[in-house]
Design an enzyme around this catalytic site. Sequence first.
Site, mmCIF file in Angstrom:
data_model
loop_
_atom_site.group_PDB
_atom_site.id
_atom_site.type_symbol
_atom_site.label_atom_id
_atom_site.label_comp_id
_atom_site.label_asym_id
_atom_site.label_seq_id
_atom_site.Cartn_x
_atom_site.Cartn_y
_atom_site.Cartn_z
ATOM 1 N N GLU A 267 79.631 49.187 36.640
ATOM 2 C CA GLU A 267 79.873 50.612 36.408
ATOM 3 C C GLU A 267 79.538 51.307 37.722
ATOM 4 O O GLU A 267 78.363 51.488 38.051
ATOM 5 C CB GLU A 267 78.948 51.138 35.298
ATOM 6 C CG GLU A 267 79.151 50.478 33.955
ATOM 7 C CD GLU A 267 80.378 50.999 33.225
ATOM 8 O OE1 GLU A 267 81.012 51.947 33.716
ATOM 9 O OE2 GLU A 267 80.705 50.438 32.177
ATOM 10 N N CYS B 49 78.020 60.036 37.926
ATOM 11 C CA CYS B 49 79.210 59.274 38.320
ATOM 12 C C CYS B 49 80.472 59.979 37.830
ATOM 13 O O CYS B 49 81.510 59.908 38.482
ATOM 14 C CB CYS B 49 79.122 57.849 37.798
ATOM 15 S SG CYS B 49 78.676 57.779 36.061
ATOM 16 N N GLY C 22 75.832 51.402 39.548
ATOM 17 C CA GLY C 22 75.351 51.881 40.842
ATOM 18 C C GLY C 22 76.508 52.080 41.795
ATOM 19 O O GLY C 22 77.647 52.316 41.378
ATOM 20 N N SER C 23 76.198 51.944 43.073
ATOM 21 C CA SER C 23 77.198 52.221 44.105
ATOM 22 C C SER C 23 78.137 51.025 44.284
ATOM 23 O O SER C 23 77.847 49.906 43.832
ATOM 24 C CB SER C 23 76.483 52.518 45.425
ATOM 25 O OG SER C 23 75.675 51.414 45.755
ATOM 26 N N HIS D 95 65.305 48.110 37.830
ATOM 27 C CA HIS D 95 65.694 49.516 37.873
ATOM 28 C C HIS D 95 65.637 49.998 39.324
ATOM 29 O O HIS D 95 65.165 49.290 40.226
ATOM 30 C CB HIS D 95 64.754 50.342 36.979
ATOM 31 C CG HIS D 95 65.444 51.479 36.276
ATOM 32 N ND1 HIS D 95 66.429 52.240 36.877
ATOM 33 C CD2 HIS D 95 65.306 51.992 35.029
ATOM 34 C CE1 HIS D 95 66.864 53.163 36.026
ATOM 35 N NE2 HIS D 95 66.199 53.031 34.889
ATOM 36 N N TRP E 55 69.091 55.460 39.308
ATOM 37 C CA TRP E 55 68.042 56.427 38.972
ATOM 38 C C TRP E 55 68.571 57.697 38.304
ATOM 39 O O TRP E 55 67.799 58.515 37.851
ATOM 40 C CB TRP E 55 67.323 56.837 40.270
ATOM 41 C CG TRP E 55 68.327 57.131 41.357
ATOM 42 C CD1 TRP E 55 68.740 56.275 42.335
ATOM 43 C CD2 TRP E 55 69.119 58.312 41.503
ATOM 44 N NE1 TRP E 55 69.736 56.851 43.081
ATOM 45 C CE2 TRP E 55 69.980 58.110 42.598
ATOM 46 C CE3 TRP E 55 69.177 59.539 40.835
ATOM 47 C CZ2 TRP E 55 70.894 59.079 43.028
ATOM 48 C CZ3 TRP E 55 70.088 60.499 41.258
ATOM 49 C CH2 TRP E 55 70.927 60.253 42.351
HETATM 50 P P1 NAP Z 1 72.636 52.200 44.282
HETATM 51 O O1 NAP Z 1 71.967 52.487 45.547
HETATM 52 O O2 NAP Z 1 73.747 51.264 44.249
HETATM 53 O O3 NAP Z 1 71.482 51.719 43.285
HETATM 54 C C1 NAP Z 1 71.752 51.260 41.977
HETATM 55 C C2 NAP Z 1 70.889 50.038 41.690
HETATM 56 O O4 NAP Z 1 71.332 48.952 42.499
HETATM 57 C C3 NAP Z 1 69.425 50.247 42.037
HETATM 58 O O5 NAP Z 1 68.641 49.533 41.108
HETATM 59 C C4 NAP Z 1 69.321 49.655 43.419
HETATM 60 O O6 NAP Z 1 68.049 49.225 43.734
HETATM 61 C C5 NAP Z 1 70.262 48.479 43.326
HETATM 62 N N1 NAP Z 1 70.850 48.079 44.595
HETATM 63 C C6 NAP Z 1 71.318 48.886 45.590
HETATM 64 N N2 NAP Z 1 71.860 48.141 46.577
HETATM 65 C C7 NAP Z 1 71.732 46.855 46.204
HETATM 66 C C8 NAP Z 1 72.097 45.623 46.801
HETATM 67 N N3 NAP Z 1 72.732 45.558 47.970
HETATM 68 N N4 NAP Z 1 71.784 44.495 46.143
HETATM 69 C C9 NAP Z 1 71.167 44.543 44.955
HETATM 70 N N5 NAP Z 1 70.799 45.680 44.324
HETATM 71 C C10 NAP Z 1 71.085 46.820 44.951
HETATM 72 O O7 NAP Z 1 73.175 53.480 43.561
HETATM 73 P P2 NAP Z 1 72.641 54.935 43.707
HETATM 74 O O8 NAP Z 1 73.176 55.488 44.965
HETATM 75 O O9 NAP Z 1 71.182 54.957 43.481
HETATM 76 O O10 NAP Z 1 73.339 55.559 42.424
HETATM 77 C C11 NAP Z 1 74.435 56.332 42.497
HETATM 78 C C12 NAP Z 1 75.726 55.545 42.353
HETATM 79 O O11 NAP Z 1 75.785 54.978 41.053
HETATM 80 C C13 NAP Z 1 76.909 56.466 42.480
HETATM 81 O O12 NAP Z 1 77.963 55.856 43.140
HETATM 82 C C14 NAP Z 1 77.260 56.718 41.026
HETATM 83 O O13 NAP Z 1 78.565 57.164 40.836
HETATM 84 C C15 NAP Z 1 76.993 55.373 40.442
HETATM 85 N N6 NAP Z 1 76.815 55.481 38.994
HETATM 86 C C16 NAP Z 1 77.774 54.956 38.196
HETATM 87 C C17 NAP Z 1 77.676 55.062 36.818
HETATM 88 C C18 NAP Z 1 78.734 54.495 35.933
HETATM 89 O O14 NAP Z 1 78.479 54.312 34.749
HETATM 90 N N7 NAP Z 1 79.918 54.171 36.419
HETATM 91 C C19 NAP Z 1 76.572 55.701 36.256
HETATM 92 C C20 NAP Z 1 75.602 56.213 37.098
HETATM 93 C C21 NAP Z 1 75.736 56.087 38.477
HETATM 94 P P3 NAP Z 1 67.122 50.037 44.776
HETATM 95 O O15 NAP Z 1 66.886 51.382 44.180
HETATM 96 O O16 NAP Z 1 65.924 49.215 44.821
HETATM 97 O O17 NAP Z 1 67.905 50.108 46.051
#
Ligand code: NAP
Length: 463
Positions: free
Chosen positions: A231, A265, A209-210, A158, A133
Amino acid sequence: MSYSTTNPFTGEVVKTFPDATDDEVRAAIAKAHETFLAWKQTGFGQRAAILQKAADLLRAESEALSAILTLEMGKLTAEAKAEVELSAQILEYYVRNAEALLAPEELPVLDPAEGRAKVVHEPLGVLLAVEPWNFPYYQIARILAPQLSAGNTMLLKHASNVPQSAAAFEDLMKRAGLPDGAFKNLYATRSQIELILNDPRVQGVALTGSEGAGASVASIAGKALKKSTLELGGNDAFVVLKDADMKKTVDWAVFGRHWNGGQVCVSSKRMIIVDEVYDAFLESYTKGVAALKAGDPSDPETTLAPLSSQQAADDIKAMIRKAVEHGATATEVGPAVPNRGAFVQPTILTNVGEDNPARYWEFFGPVSMLFRAKDEDDAVRIANDTPFGLGGSVFTADAKHGEEVAHRISTGMIFVNHPTMVKADLPFGGIRRSGYGRELIGLGLKEFVNHKLVDVVDIDAEF
Ligand code: NAP
């Protein structure tokens, strides 16, 4: 995990959206595959015209589109508009460059009997994008523009807190002339991610994501023998050498740590300052952070946004408490943030010892870790003492020396005299727990193509 828009500044649940049904997901896969069969035959010119139209629409509708970002995840209006513009630039990068970047490559074979060999780059098919997000449009543009340019089609899952941003981008692409099925937003559940990746018509997944999400989705892809790119998180080092211009360095540090509410990130999360200038840096940095103005993200005076959700704010506060339990000193900085909205008081963590697990965490909010390095070598050691490897920076008056230090830091992207930059024409990606693969430029364009060898051997050649 239900999809809803909750305004992080007011806490109001604005709108909820039903999850996709399994039948909808199956129909979306079928349509994406059917469209792929036609889309892969289109010329670069036709694809480029659609991407250019989408870029034009982004710019023309920037006001309305950026307002959705501010509503759903609390992004400052100016930053939301900058994200819309960056997304347009990414689309245009591929309008201009995709055809040349994907041109067949003649191979300089040693023996004429090997024939005329070349590598062509053919699209693979339907891909899945799982996105976070924090940059709702940019994250889509970053994967969609190269993959459509390469001839693939895409399904999007998303983040559940930005459903209107996802729908707005889908609608925009439709209005730009993208054929039905080439890009489909799905309010998919986690089990449906498995359903999608297990379908033989789906060829791979790109996740941002994470680490937890990455590990889970990549293991599903791995079991299904599908390619993934990840990523993930970062803990960027911001190394300050003794000759750095302190004013400029501090200004960049405050920006690098706090833009997008500190939820990037590649935020400058670990400030590593050599001993000689540590005290001066700490004093100026504290003043700079204290001058941030937390408030309504749509107010042009605001410089510090709320976090994306109350849960995110609560999580960060719990992480700060744990860091302190393990011996860190937490100093809250600046005037009290509003008590309404998902705000976290900007906090500087010092004395984060080598045995403090917080040293290795990613704080996704306005929390800065400061480290005093004995000297330059020690600064490099601390910078490399991380499970992540996404971005990073080195600040010094001597750019040539800065470059030498940059080469010693083990990470995916490193900048001298600038926090990690996010641009349409620079590659993006990391190493170690920050993930694998690259997005943007030619690297991102070629992540999901078949590098196919075509070799024309002279049939008259003698055996
Ligand atoms: P997140 O919880 O991992 O969510 C990212 C996406 O993955 C969302 O669409 C989420 O869906 C989905 N998701 C989460 N857990 C999942 C699972 N167990 N199985 C399948 N899908 C899953 O990440 P966040 O906390 O929102 O975002 C922040 C993280 O993203 C930070 O660690 C940041 O550093 C990283 N990030 C990295 C980059 C890069 O380019 N390296 C860029 C931006 C952000 P739901 O919302 O439905 O849970």
